[in-house]
Design a protein around this motif. Structure first.
Motif, PDB file in Angstrom:
ATOM      1  N   GLY A 258      -1.559 -22.053  -3.774  1.00 23.97           N
ATOM      2  CA  GLY A 258      -2.773 -21.693  -3.165  1.00 23.97           C
ATOM      3  C   GLY A 258      -2.782 -20.421  -2.722  1.00 23.97           C
ATOM      4  N   GLY A 259      -3.973 -19.683  -2.303  1.00 25.83           N
ATOM      5  CA  GLY A 259      -3.871 -18.418  -1.934  1.00 25.83           C
ATOM      6  C   GLY A 259      -4.003 -18.035  -0.405  1.00 25.83           C
ATOM      7  N   ASP A 260      -4.318 -16.778  -0.034  1.00 24.24           N
ATOM      8  CA  ASP A 260      -4.624 -16.547   1.423  1.00 24.24           C
ATOM      9  C   ASP A 260      -3.411 -16.421   2.292  1.00 24.24           C
ATOM     10  OD1 ASP A 260      -7.152 -15.456   1.140  1.00 24.24           O
ATOM     11  OD2 ASP A 260      -7.962 -17.299   1.825  1.00 24.24           O
ATOM     12  N   ASP A 261      -2.069 -16.487   1.648  1.00 24.32           N
ATOM     13  CA  ASP A 261      -0.649 -16.438   2.630  1.00 24.32           C
ATOM     14  C   ASP A 261      -0.774 -15.297   3.294  1.00 24.32           C
ATOM     15  OD1 ASP A 261       0.085 -19.411   2.168  1.00 24.32           O
ATOM     16  OD2 ASP A 261       0.397 -18.426   0.204  1.00 24.32           O
ATOM     17  N   TYR A 262      -0.828 -14.194   2.722  1.00 26.19           N
ATOM     18  CA  TYR A 262      -0.264 -12.883   3.013  1.00 26.19           C
ATOM     19  C   TYR A 262       0.784 -12.797   3.590  1.00 26.19           C
ATOM     20  CZ  TYR A 262      -5.167 -12.096   1.787  1.00 26.19           C
ATOM     21  OH  TYR A 262      -6.249 -12.118   0.989  1.00 26.19           O
ATOM     22  N   GLU A 263       2.051 -13.458   2.896  1.00 29.67           N
ATOM     23  CA  GLU A 263       3.310 -13.233   3.245  1.00 29.67           C
ATOM     24  C   GLU A 263       3.772 -12.220   2.203  1.00 29.67           C
ATOM     25  OE1 GLU A 263       4.931 -14.200   5.533  1.00 29.67           O
ATOM     26  OE2 GLU A 263       3.570 -15.758   6.347  1.00 29.67           O
ATOM     27  N   LEU A 264       5.076 -11.762   2.285  1.00 31.33           N
ATOM     28  CA  LEU A 264       5.647 -10.804   1.291  1.00 31.33           C
ATOM     29  C   LEU A 264       6.668 -11.548   0.606  1.00 31.33           C
ATOM     30  CD1 LEU A 264       6.442  -7.699   3.443  1.00 31.33           C
ATOM     31  CD2 LEU A 264       4.533  -8.151   1.991  1.00 31.33           C
ATOM     32  N   CYS A 265       6.426 -11.457  -1.076  1.00 29.84           N
ATOM     33  CA  CYS A 265       7.654 -12.198  -1.868  1.00 29.84           C
ATOM     34  C   CYS A 265       8.448 -10.778  -2.377  1.00 29.84           C
ATOM     35  CB  CYS A 265       6.929 -12.895  -3.078  1.00 29.84           C
ATOM     36  SG  CYS A 265       8.153 -13.328  -4.121  1.00 29.84           S
ATOM     37  N   PHE A 266       9.781 -10.822  -2.134  1.00 28.59           N
ATOM     38  CA  PHE A 266      10.220  -9.631  -2.591  1.00 28.59           C
ATOM     39  C   PHE A 266      11.669 -10.303  -3.173  1.00 28.59           C
ATOM     40  CE2 PHE A 266      13.335  -9.817   0.976  1.00 28.59           C
ATOM     41  CZ  PHE A 266      12.747 -10.474   2.058  1.00 28.59           C
ATOM     42  N   THR A 267      12.235  -9.129  -4.054  1.00 31.50           N
ATOM     43  CA  THR A 267      13.419  -9.428  -4.667  1.00 31.50           C
ATOM     44  C   THR A 267      14.637  -8.387  -4.172  1.00 31.50           C
ATOM     45  OG1 THR A 267      13.207  -7.918  -6.590  1.00 31.50           O
ATOM     46  CG2 THR A 267      12.514 -10.242  -6.762  1.00 31.50           C
ATOM     47  N   VAL A 268      15.907  -9.054  -4.163  1.00 30.61           N
ATOM     48  CA  VAL A 268      16.966  -8.168  -3.396  1.00 30.61           C
ATOM     49  C   VAL A 268      18.115  -8.428  -4.342  1.00 30.61           C
ATOM     50  CG1 VAL A 268      18.182  -7.665  -1.402  1.00 30.61           C
ATOM     51  CG2 VAL A 268      15.956  -8.734  -1.041  1.00 30.61           C
ATOM     52  N   PRO A 269      18.837  -7.092  -4.896  1.00 26.38           N
ATOM     53  CA  PRO A 269      20.179  -7.381  -5.198  1.00 26.38           C
ATOM     54  C   PRO A 269      21.082  -8.223  -4.719  1.00 26.38           C
ATOM     55  CG  PRO A 269      19.184  -5.140  -5.461  1.00 26.38           C
ATOM     56  CD  PRO A 269      18.361  -5.959  -4.402  1.00 26.38           C
ATOM     57  N   GLU A 270      21.775  -8.887  -5.238  1.00 31.43           N
ATOM     58  CA  GLU A 270      22.938  -9.683  -4.333  1.00 31.43           C
ATOM     59  C   GLU A 270      23.640  -8.861  -3.243  1.00 31.43           C
ATOM     60  OE1 GLU A 270      23.100 -13.252  -5.305  1.00 31.43           O
ATOM     61  OE2 GLU A 270      24.343 -13.276  -3.726  1.00 31.43           O
ATOM     62  N   ALA A 271      24.140  -7.528  -3.728  1.00 30.38           N
ATOM     63  CA  ALA A 271      24.792  -6.783  -2.651  1.00 30.38           C
ATOM     64  C   ALA A 271      24.164  -6.385  -1.448  1.00 30.38           C
ATOM     65  CB  ALA A 271      25.194  -5.484  -3.397  1.00 30.38           C
ATOM     66  N   ALA A 272      22.651  -6.586  -1.557  1.00 31.78           N
ATOM     67  CA  ALA A 272      21.924  -6.075  -0.293  1.00 31.78           C
ATOM     68  C   ALA A 272      21.338  -6.960   0.332  1.00 31.78           C
ATOM     69  CB  ALA A 272      21.014  -5.034  -0.754  1.00 31.78           C
ATOM     70  N   ALA A 273      21.602  -8.351  -0.283  1.00 30.12           N
ATOM     71  CA  ALA A 273      21.035  -9.701   0.519  1.00 30.12           C
ATOM     72  C   ALA A 273      21.075 -10.018   1.844  1.00 30.12           C
ATOM     73  CB  ALA A 273      21.484 -10.966  -0.496  1.00 30.12           C
ATOM     74  N   PHE A 274      22.579  -9.811   2.337  1.00 26.00           N
ATOM     75  CA  PHE A 274      22.916  -9.973   3.661  1.00 26.00           C
ATOM     76  C   PHE A 274      22.122  -9.129   4.796  1.00 26.00           C
ATOM     77  CE2 PHE A 274      25.446  -9.400   7.491  1.00 26.00           C
ATOM     78  CZ  PHE A 274      25.333 -10.495   7.992  1.00 26.00           C
ATOM     79  N   GLU A 275      22.107  -7.714   4.201  1.00 28.94           N
ATOM     80  CA  GLU A 275      21.665  -6.862   5.013  1.00 28.94           C
ATOM     81  C   GLU A 275      19.907  -7.084   5.166  1.00 28.94           C
ATOM     82  OE1 GLU A 275      21.341  -2.031   5.274  1.00 28.94           O
ATOM     83  OE2 GLU A 275      22.542  -2.930   3.837  1.00 28.94           O
ATOM     84  N   ALA A 276      19.380  -7.473   4.033  1.00 28.92           N
ATOM     85  CA  ALA A 276      17.814  -7.762   4.055  1.00 28.92           C
ATOM     86  C   ALA A 276      17.499  -8.900   4.942  1.00 28.92           C
ATOM     87  CB  ALA A 276      17.388  -8.061   2.537  1.00 28.92           C
ATOM     88  N   GLU A 277      18.450 -10.331   4.874  1.00 29.10           N
ATOM     89  CA  GLU A 277      18.273 -11.067   5.508  1.00 29.10           C
ATOM     90  C   GLU A 277      18.238 -10.755   7.199  1.00 29.10           C
ATOM     91  OE1 GLU A 277      20.164 -14.851   4.759  1.00 29.10           O
ATOM     92  OE2 GLU A 277      19.886 -14.430   2.536  1.00 29.10           O
ATOM     93  N   GLU A 278      19.258 -10.033   7.395  1.00 29.14           N
ATOM     94  CA  GLU A 278      19.491  -9.524   8.765  1.00 29.14           C
ATOM     95  C   GLU A 278      18.109  -8.732   9.313  1.00 29.14           C
ATOM     96  OE1 GLU A 278      22.354 -11.396  10.292  1.00 29.14           O
ATOM     97  OE2 GLU A 278      22.331  -9.433  11.184  1.00 29.14           O
ATOM     98  N   ALA A 279      17.702  -7.956   8.434  1.00 23.29           N
ATOM     99  CA  ALA A 279      16.597  -6.977   8.861  1.00 23.29           C
ATOM    100  C   ALA A 279      15.655  -7.798   9.035  1.00 23.29           C
ATOM    101  CB  ALA A 279      16.402  -5.978   7.778  1.00 23.29           C
TER     102      ALA A 279
END
Ligand code: ADP
Ligand code: MG
Length: 319
Positions: A258-279
Motif C-alpha cells: 500500500g502507498g502513502d505511508d511516508y515513513e523512512l526505510c533505511f539500511t544500517v551496517p550491523e556495527a552501527a545498528a545499536f546507535e541508529a536504533e538509539e537515535a
C-alpha cells in the motif's frame, strides 16, 4: 481578486522567515544563500485531485499533504529542508478553499522551518505542485545506492494505515466511523520524518521514503545498490487499527504494497545498528528491524512459519 492579489493574500511570507532568503515572493526569481560546506538537495512532487487525494479531501489537508510529501523526500536524503516553490493550477477563485489550503501548507512549512519563496499561479484543472530545496553537509546525503549485503533493514513508524483508509473510501473494507477517522488522518496528514533522516546521517548506508509502498520503494534501493533482501512479514510494524484489520491478511499486502505511508526505510551496517536504533528512540519514533540485505537481487518475503509470499512490487505507476 486578481492573480497578484491572490498571491499576496495567500502565499506571500508563508512558512518560516529564514535569514538565508535574500529575496522571496515578489521578484522574477527568489534568491537564497546556501550555507558554505553544504550540498543543495532539490525535489518536486505534484498532487492531482482524484489521483493523489480523494475528491472530498479538506483543503487544509491538501496543503499539509503537498508540503509533507516533499518534506518526506528531503527527509530521506538526511537533509535539512529550507525553501519551497509552489505551482498552483486552480479551476476557479475560491477564497475558502485557498484559506484552508494555505493554512495547511503554512502550518507544516513553519513547523519544519521552510520558507515559501516563490511559485506560479494558473487556471485549469486542480493540480498542486511543490518544489522543495534543502541542504546537507558535503557528501553526507543518504542515497538509495549505499545498501550492502549484511546490512539490517529498518522502517520508521507504522505501515498500511493510509492504504487501509483508501480501501475503506473505495468501499473495499467496512469500518466504523470512529476507527476510520484514525486511519483517514494518516492518509490526509502524513508526518514527514525529517528529524529521523537527519539523525541517520553517518549511520544509515541507504535510505528511501515509503510513498509507493514498502516493497516498491525498498525495491528501488535494492536495484540502486545492486543487492537483494529478505523481509520478515511478521516484523512489519502495524498500528493498533492496522493490527486489527490486517491480521487476516497473511501476506500483509497493505503494509507491504500500500502507498502513502511516508515513513523512512533505511539500511544500517550491523556495527552501527545499536546507535541508529538509539537515535530514533531518542526522537520518540518507532523503528522496526524488518529484514536483511543479501547478495544477489530481488526481494524475498517470508512469514513467521518460514513460508515465502510473493509480493506485488510494482507500486502505483501513472503510465
Ligand atoms: P513572472 O510572470 O515574472 O514569472 P509571476 O507573475 O508568475 O512572475 O509571479 C510573481 C511573483 O509571485 C513571483 O515572485 C512568483 O515566484 C510568486 N508566485 C506566483 N505564484 C505563487 C504561488 N502560488 N505561491 C508563491 N509564490 C508565487
Ligand atoms: Mg513566473
Amino acid at each position: 481578486m486578481s492573480e497578484f492579489e491572490l498571491i499576496n493574500q495567500w502565499f506571500m511570507g508563508k512558512g518560516s522567515k529564514r535569514p538565508d532568503v535574500l529575496t522571496g515572493v515578489g521578484d522574477d526569481c527568489a534568491i537564497t544563500r546556501v550555507e558554505p560546506g553544504c550540498d543543495l538537495v532539490v525535489s518536486s512532487d505534484t498532487l492531482v485531485e482524484g489521483v493523489h487525494f480523494p475528491v472530498d479531501t479538506a483543503p487544509e489537508a491538501i496543503g499539509h499533504k503537498l508540503m509533507a510529501v516533499n518534506l518526506s523526500d528531503v527527509a530521506s536524503m538526511g537533509a535539512e529542508p529550507c525553501w519551497a516553490n509552489l505551482c498552483l493550477t486552480l479551476p476557479r477563485m475560491d477564497s475558502d478553499w485557498l484559506a484552508g489550503f494555505a493554512r495547511g501548507l503554512d502550518g507544516l512549512a513553519t513547523e519544519h522551518q521552510v520558507s515559501l519563496i516563490g511559485g506560479d499561479t494558473t487556471r485549469g484543472p486542480l493540480t498542486l505542485s511543490l518544489t522543495i530545496q534543502g541542504q546537507v553537509p558535503h557528501g553526507q546525503a543518504l542515497m538509495r545506492s549505499g545498501a550492502r549485503p549484511g546490512d539490517r533493514i529498518y522502517v520508521t513508524g507504522n505501515l498500511g494505515d493510509a492504504a487501509l483508509a483508501l480501501a475503506v473510501i473505495n468501499g473495499l473494507v467496512p469500518m466504523d466511523p470512529h476507527t476510520f477517522d484514525v486511519v483517514r488522518e494518516r492518509l490526509d496528514r502524513p508526518q514527514p520524518r525529517v528529524a529521523a533522516g537527519r539523525a541517520l546521517r553517518g549511520l544509515a548506508s541507504s535510505c528511501v521514503d515509503v510513498s509507493d509502498g514498502l516493497a516498491a520503494d525498498l525495491g528501488h534501493v535494492l536495484d540502486a545498490s545492486c543487492v537483494g533482501a529478505i523481509i520478515h512479514l511478521d516484523a512489519l510494524p502495524l498500528s493498533d487499527v492496522g493490527a486489527e484489520y490486517l491480521a487476516s491478511d497473511p501476506g500483509r499486502a497493505m503494509a507491504l504494497s500500500g502507498g502513502d505511508d511516508y515513513e523512512l526505510c533505511f539500511t544500517v551496517p550491523e556495527a552501527a545498528a545499536f546507535e541508529a536504533e538509539e537515535a530514533l528512540t531518542c526522537l520518540g519514533l518507532r523503528c522496526s528491524w524488518i529484514g536483511k540485505v543479501e547478495a544477489g537481487s530481488g526481494l524475498r518475503c517470508i512469514d513467521a512459519s518460514g513460508k515465502r509470499h510473493d509480493v506485488a512490487q510494482a507500486g502505483y505507476e501513472h503510465f
